[in-house]
Design a protein around this motif. Structure first.
Motif, PDB file in Angstrom:
ATOM      1  N   ALA A   1      -3.583   1.171  -6.435  1.00 22.49           N
ATOM      2  CA  ALA A   1      -3.325   1.856  -5.164  1.00 22.49           C
ATOM      3  C   ALA A   1      -4.618   1.942  -4.359  1.00 22.49           C
ATOM      4  O   ALA A   1      -4.620   1.745  -3.137  1.00 22.49           O
ATOM      5  N   LYS A   2      -5.704   2.202  -5.035  1.00 19.79           N
ATOM      6  CA  LYS A   2      -6.997   2.292  -4.351  1.00 19.79           C
ATOM      7  C   LYS A   2      -7.439   0.931  -3.820  1.00 19.79           C
ATOM      8  O   LYS A   2      -8.001   0.839  -2.732  1.00 19.79           O
TER       9      LYS A   2
ATOM     10  N   TYR B   1       0.835  -1.204   0.000  1.00 16.21           N
ATOM     11  CA  TYR B   1       0.000   0.000   0.000  1.00 16.21           C
ATOM     12  C   TYR B   1       0.871   1.256   0.000  1.00 16.21           C
ATOM     13  O   TYR B   1       0.628   2.190  -0.767  1.00 16.21           O
ATOM     14  N   GLU B   2       1.870   1.288   0.857  1.00 14.40           N
ATOM     15  CA  GLU B   2       2.732   2.467   0.961  1.00 14.40           C
ATOM     16  C   GLU B   2       3.444   2.750  -0.352  1.00 14.40           C
ATOM     17  O   GLU B   2       3.521   3.903  -0.794  1.00 14.40           O
TER      18      GLU B   2
ATOM     19  N   ALA C   1      -0.577   6.977  -6.738  1.00 24.31           N
ATOM     20  CA  ALA C   1      -1.722   7.310  -5.881  1.00 24.31           C
ATOM     21  C   ALA C   1      -3.068   7.267  -6.599  1.00 24.31           C
ATOM     22  O   ALA C   1      -4.068   6.865  -6.014  1.00 24.31           O
TER      23      ALA C   1
ATOM     24  N   ALA D   1      -5.703   0.240  -0.560  1.00 20.37           N
ATOM     25  CA  ALA D   1      -5.954   1.184   0.536  1.00 20.37           C
ATOM     26  C   ALA D   1      -6.317   0.522   1.868  1.00 20.37           C
ATOM     27  O   ALA D   1      -5.856   0.984   2.917  1.00 20.37           O
TER      28      ALA D   1
ATOM     29  N   SER E   1       0.709   3.919  -2.954  1.00 23.44           N
ATOM     30  CA  SER E   1       0.153   5.246  -2.668  1.00 23.44           C
ATOM     31  C   SER E   1       1.196   6.340  -2.889  1.00 23.44           C
ATOM     32  O   SER E   1       0.852   7.459  -3.272  1.00 23.44           O
ATOM     33  N   LYS E   2       2.449   6.023  -2.687  1.00 23.22           N
ATOM     34  CA  LYS E   2       3.516   7.003  -2.904  1.00 23.22           C
ATOM     35  C   LYS E   2       3.768   7.248  -4.397  1.00 23.22           C
ATOM     36  O   LYS E   2       3.907   8.393  -4.833  1.00 23.22           O
TER      37      LYS E   2
ATOM     38  N   ARG F   1      -3.562  -0.124   4.569  1.00 17.65           N
ATOM     39  CA  ARG F   1      -2.985   0.930   5.408  1.00 17.65           C
ATOM     40  C   ARG F   1      -3.381   0.745   6.867  1.00 17.65           C
ATOM     41  O   ARG F   1      -2.726   1.264   7.765  1.00 17.65           O
TER      42      ARG F   1
END
Length: 165
Positions: free
Chosen positions: A146-147, A133-134, A141, A150, A137-138, A153
């Motif tokens: 990435a969604k 996830y990290e 995003a 989520a 998302s980095k 996280r």
């Protein structure tokens, strides 16, 4: 038109020829053979499938692919085959190969996502999901992968010597 371009550009590439010979069992079905296209619900050409050992679809791609896009998406399909058969170590290797060899490919976010899932399954380590996830998302995003990651996280930090939960 797309199939002719694939023949002229992609399948003519020595790198693609070598990749196919090392990794795939190719089968070409001509558009006129409607029953085969209907079996897999193909709606346009070229449609490329990666099937597992039982003939089940694990990856589908529609439209022309240049050599790099072709190899990246086939690598993704190969990794998914290993993942679905529980061969997580081999799957992780192929996901990593895609990420490193084709870093600009649109398949990279999906490869990162499934590599994290594979590492989680291989090592029973939820921290792999949080790291996935990290990373997504980095760097990606707005990408759908990435969604999808989520919820990871919310995974709590690990305590030394105990699994993350």
């Amino acid at each position: 038109i797309g199939c002719q371009q694939m023949d002229a550009v992609t399948y003519a590439s020595q790198e693609v020829i070598d990749f196919i010979n090392e990794n795939l069992i190719p089968l070409r079905i001509e558009w006129e053979k409607r029953d085969s296209y209907e079996k897999y619900h193909a709606i346009w050409t070229p449609t490329l499938f990666v099937l597992d050992h039982h003939g089940y679809e694990v990856q589908r791609t529609v439209g022309f692919l240049d050599p790099d896009k072709f190899m990246a998406l086939m690598e993704l399909g190969i990794a998914k085959v290993y993942m679905t058969t529980g061969e997580y170590g081999a799957a992780a290797v192929h996901f990593k190969r895609l990420i490193e060899r084709f870093p600009k490919s649109s398949a990279v976010p999906e490869a990162i996502y499934f590599r994290g899932v594979t590492l989680y399954k291989q090592h029973d380590d939820p921290a792999q999901l949080k790291l996935t996830y990290e990373l997504l998302s980095k760097n990606y995003a707005e990408n759908t992968w990435a969604k999808r990651a989520a919820p990871y996280r919310l995974i709590k930090a690990c305590v030394a010597g105990r699994p993350c939960r």
